[in-house]
Design a protein around this motif. Structure first.
Motif, PDB file in Angstrom:
ATOM      1  N   GLU A 149      20.866 -81.693  -8.088  1.00  0.00           N
ATOM      2  CA  GLU A 149      22.167 -81.763  -8.755  1.00  0.00           C
ATOM      3  C   GLU A 149      23.166 -80.830  -8.081  1.00  0.00           C
ATOM      4  O   GLU A 149      24.334 -81.188  -7.884  1.00  0.00           O
ATOM      5  CB  GLU A 149      22.022 -81.405 -10.240  1.00  0.00           C
ATOM      6  CG  GLU A 149      21.353 -82.490 -11.059  1.00  0.00           C
ATOM      7  CD  GLU A 149      21.034 -82.045 -12.488  1.00  0.00           C
ATOM      8  OE1 GLU A 149      21.209 -80.832 -12.800  1.00  0.00           O
ATOM      9  OE2 GLU A 149      20.612 -82.890 -13.282  1.00  0.00           O
ATOM     10  N   GLU A 150      22.701 -79.639  -7.691  1.00  0.00           N
ATOM     11  CA  GLU A 150      23.576 -78.683  -6.998  1.00  0.00           C
ATOM     12  C   GLU A 150      24.018 -79.250  -5.647  1.00  0.00           C
ATOM     13  O   GLU A 150      25.192 -79.174  -5.286  1.00  0.00           O
ATOM     14  CB  GLU A 150      22.849 -77.337  -6.828  1.00  0.00           C
ATOM     15  CG  GLU A 150      23.688 -76.258  -6.157  1.00  0.00           C
ATOM     16  CD  GLU A 150      24.887 -75.810  -6.985  1.00  0.00           C
ATOM     17  OE1 GLU A 150      25.801 -75.215  -6.392  1.00  0.00           O
ATOM     18  OE2 GLU A 150      24.938 -76.048  -8.207  1.00  0.00           O
ATOM     19  N   ARG A 191      26.436 -82.012  -6.303  1.00  0.00           N
ATOM     20  CA  ARG A 191      27.732 -81.443  -6.685  1.00  0.00           C
ATOM     21  C   ARG A 191      28.476 -80.922  -5.450  1.00  0.00           C
ATOM     22  O   ARG A 191      29.658 -81.181  -5.265  1.00  0.00           O
ATOM     23  CB  ARG A 191      27.520 -80.312  -7.705  1.00  0.00           C
ATOM     24  CG  ARG A 191      28.836 -79.778  -8.308  1.00  0.00           C
ATOM     25  CD  ARG A 191      28.607 -78.576  -9.204  1.00  0.00           C
ATOM     26  NE  ARG A 191      27.996 -77.420  -8.533  1.00  0.00           N
ATOM     27  CZ  ARG A 191      28.619 -76.652  -7.642  1.00  0.00           C
ATOM     28  NH1 ARG A 191      29.866 -76.898  -7.299  1.00  0.00           N
ATOM     29  NH2 ARG A 191      28.002 -75.623  -7.092  1.00  0.00           N
ATOM     30  N   ARG A 244      29.660 -83.870  -3.414  1.00  0.00           N
ATOM     31  CA  ARG A 244      30.871 -84.466  -4.002  1.00  0.00           C
ATOM     32  C   ARG A 244      32.087 -83.582  -3.730  1.00  0.00           C
ATOM     33  O   ARG A 244      33.164 -84.077  -3.383  1.00  0.00           O
ATOM     34  CB  ARG A 244      30.685 -84.667  -5.506  1.00  0.00           C
ATOM     35  CG  ARG A 244      29.921 -85.924  -5.861  1.00  0.00           C
ATOM     36  CD  ARG A 244      30.003 -86.239  -7.355  1.00  0.00           C
ATOM     37  NE  ARG A 244      29.566 -85.150  -8.214  1.00  0.00           N
ATOM     38  CZ  ARG A 244      28.301 -84.911  -8.553  1.00  0.00           C
ATOM     39  NH1 ARG A 244      27.337 -85.691  -8.105  1.00  0.00           N
ATOM     40  NH2 ARG A 244      27.986 -83.897  -9.339  1.00  0.00           N
TER      41      ARG A 244
END
Length: 146
Positions: A34-35, A38, A41
Motif C-alpha cells: 500500500e505504501e 501510494r 500514485r
C-alpha cells in the motif's frame, strides 16, 4: 490419550502462532505494498503535474513567440512608414530648396534690373544736366550775339 490431546493442543497452538506470524507478515507485506502504491500514485501525480506544467510553458512560449513575431511585423511596418515619411520630407525639402533657389535667382534678377534702372536713371540725369548746361551755354551765346 491425554498426551495425544496435549500434543494436538500444542500442535494447534504452534499452528495458531504460525498463522498469527503469517497474518502479521501478510499485514506487513500489505502495508508495504500500500505504501509503494501510494508512493507510485504520488509519483504519477507529480509526473502528470510536471507534464501539464511543461505543456503550459510550451503554450506560453508559443504565445510569446507569436507576440514577438507580431511585434516584429509591426516594427517593420512602422519602420517602412518612417522611411516613406523621411523620403516625403526629403522631397518636400528638395522642392522648398528648389523654390528658394528660384526665388533667390528671381530676386537677384530683379535687383540686377533695379541696378540697371538706377544706372540708366543716373545716366539720364547726367545727360539731362549736360543738355541743360549746353542749353544754358547756347542761350548765353545767343543773348551775347543778339
Amino acid at each position: 490419550a491425554v498426551q495425544e490431546i496435549e500434543a494436538m493442543r500444542e500442535e494447534r497452538m504452534v499452528e495458531e502462532e504460525m498463522a498469527q506470524e503469517q497474518l502479521a507478515a501478510l499485514a506487513e507485506l500489505r502495508r508495504g505494498r500500500e505504501e509503494r502504491d501510494r508512493k507510485a500514485r504520488a509519483a504519477q501525480d507529480e509526473m502528470r503535474r510536471l507534464v501539464e506544467q511543461a505543456q503550459e510553458q510550451e503554450a506560453e512560449q508559443a504565445r510569446l513567440e507569436a507576440e514577438v513575431a507580431r511585434s516584429s511585423v509591426r516594427i517593420e511596418e512602422i519602420d517602412q512608414g518612417l522611411l516613406e515619411k523621411k523620403a516625403m520630407a526629403e522631397q518636400v525639402i528638395g522642392q522648398r530648396r528648389g523654390r528658394e533657389d528660384l526665388e533667390a535667382k528671381a530676386v537677384a534678377k530683379v535687383q540686377g534690373a533695379l541696378r540697371e534702372v538706377d544706372d540708366q536713371e543716373m545716366r539720364v540725369k547726367a545727360q539731362q544736366k549736360r543738355v541743360e548746361a549746353l542749353r544754358q551755354e547756347f542761350e548765353g551765346g545767343v543773348r551775347r550775339k543778339g
